[in-house]
Design a protein around this motif. Structure first.
Motif: not given
Length: 445
Positions: A397, A420, A422-424, A431-433
């Motif tokens: 993250r 901002y 971002k989670n990979n 998964d989300h932004k």
């Protein structure tokens, strides 16, 4: 302590008796100058107690030296030897009765002693020399009296509006790959929303007695958020509340702060589902110098999920941070990291991980403050995210953002925040932004 020891040895060798302390003794002058420089360096580094001890020895050798008396006065304040500071200031004022700044510093010491009457006399002399009004000096003493009182309480109330591009932290689509399967998870897709927020924070501390290093401390915090997007009601997340209360002890010296609190927290969605947590947290701060601090922090708590008992368990973290102050305005730079861990009722929900953080605070003209930040978090779970997947879940993250604050006066501020995220994840479900923006007003008291 080494500096103090060396200075003491030099005094013992070079100045063992008044006969050898003649004012024209070159060796004496060298030793005095060296010891004065060492004492000043100790005071500048925040080692007030050591500086005070060295200034006391210097005073016995040269009681008429102005620099020694002033250094003793200021170091005695840091060492909480306030009566000694009063004596040093009064010695200086006997020689320099026209120095308004000395009366201001003496009034401050009297307020530290809780002697308002003596502080008023010093303030009266200050007014006669500086031309300040009675109202100005009285207000200054009121502020000092509040600052040095045994009970301290501070708080902030804030409210504003927000926009969240991903209020439910969902993936870009309802359709995703989970393991070897292509599935559709209804309602999982991200939902953006405008909204509003309200928050209140209250911190208090009660010193056991006037010169005590021990304090009873606590805090109470609350936060509410409402989203305008109606679809979030189906997920029971259109509205959320968070609350916290904590109580503990603090030990404070001129260089260190050690604190432990017992906290209770509740995070709730629409009074339908909530997570509660109870456990201790601790902070240790060491001011190596006035401009460099080392901070150790940690916490552990027992969490209970009202609608998913499998996540119930023990969650904890421990971290180390370094904070630097730089520039004439004392800008701040903080860098550090922490280790994370959780042991949940279902082992798949347990994890280990770490987080790195960088934060800055720039104090700009006209009451503006800009605070950018960045953090990276990695969490390694003990099992897959869903029954359709084989690989253990792993999340990475990234968070970037900043806060801009305009301090209109001592009480009111305007705040603007952007983040901002971002989670990979090895699982498409996580998964989300996200882009998050908020603007509001804050009242401090």
């Amino acid at each position: 302590m080494k500096i103090f020891f060396l200075a003491a040895v030099l005094f013992a060798l070079v100045l063992p008796s008044p006969a050898r302390a003649a004012s024209n003794d070159p060796a004496r002058g060298v030793v005095l100058d060296s010891a004065k420089a060492q004492a000043a360096a100790l005071l500048e580094k925040g080692e007030a107690a050591e500086a005070c001890d060295l200034y006391m020895r210097l005073l016995r050798e040269d009681p008429d030296d102005d620099a020694i008396n002033l250094g003793l006065a200021r170091s005695a304040i840091g060492a909480r030897r306030f009566n000694l500071a009063v004596l040093a200031y009064e010695t200086l004022l006997e020689k320099y009765p026209g120095e308004a700044g000395l009366y201001a510093e003496l009034a401050n010491v009297y307020m530290l002693l809780g002697d308002r009457e003596s502080a008023e006399r010093s303030a009266a002399m200050l007014r006669s020399l500086s031309g300040e009004s009675t109202e100005e000096t009285s207000r200054a003493l009121d502020i000092l009296e509040e600052r040095y009182s045994l009970f301290q309480m501070h708080g902030v109330i804030r409210a504003g509006v927000l926009y969240d591009s991903n209020a439910n932290l969902g993936p870009d689509s309802d359709s995703m790959n989970l393991g070897n399967w292509r599935v559709s998870v209804e309602g999982a897709r991200k939902k953006d929303s405008f909204g509003a927020y309200f928050g209140a924070d209250l911190d208090f501390a009660r010193r056991f007695y006037r010169d005590s290093s021990w304090h009873l401390v606590g805090d109470v915090r609350a936060f509410w958020r409402g989203n305008a997007e109606r679809d979030l009601a189906d997920l029971h997340s259109r509205e959320s509340q968070w609350g916290r209360a904590a109580l503990g002890l603090r030990h404070l010296t001129s260089q260190t702060l050690a604190e432990a609190r017992l906290k209770a927290e509740v995070y709730d969605y629409e009074f339908y589902q909530h997570v509660s947590a109870l456990g201790p947290e601790a902070t240790i701060l060491w001011a190596a110098t006035p401009s460099f601090h080392l901070i150790s922090k940690g916490g552990i708590d027992r969490r209970v999920y009202s609608r998913d008992f499998r996540r119930n368990g023990v969650y904890g973290w421990i971290g180390e941070y370094a904070r630097f102050f730089f520039g004439a305005d004392n800008h701040e730079f903080l860098v550090g990291g922490r280790f994370l861990g959780a042991s949940a009722g279902r082992s798949d929900y347990g994890y280990t991980g770490w987080e790195g953080t960088i934060r800055l605070l720039f104090k700009l003209p006209h009451g503006l403050e800009f605070a950018p930040f960045a953090s990276y978090t990695r969490e390694n779970y003990n099992g897959p995210a869903t029954i359709l997947e084989i690989r253990d879940r792993r999340d990475e993250r990234l968070r970037l953002g900043g806060a801009l604050t305009w301090r209109i006066d001592e009480a009111w501020s305007l705040e603007c925040n952007y983040q901002y995220g971002k989670n990979n994840s090895t699982s498409d479900l996580y998964d989300h932004k996200q882009h998050y923006v908020s603007m509001g007003v804050a009242w401090s008291f």
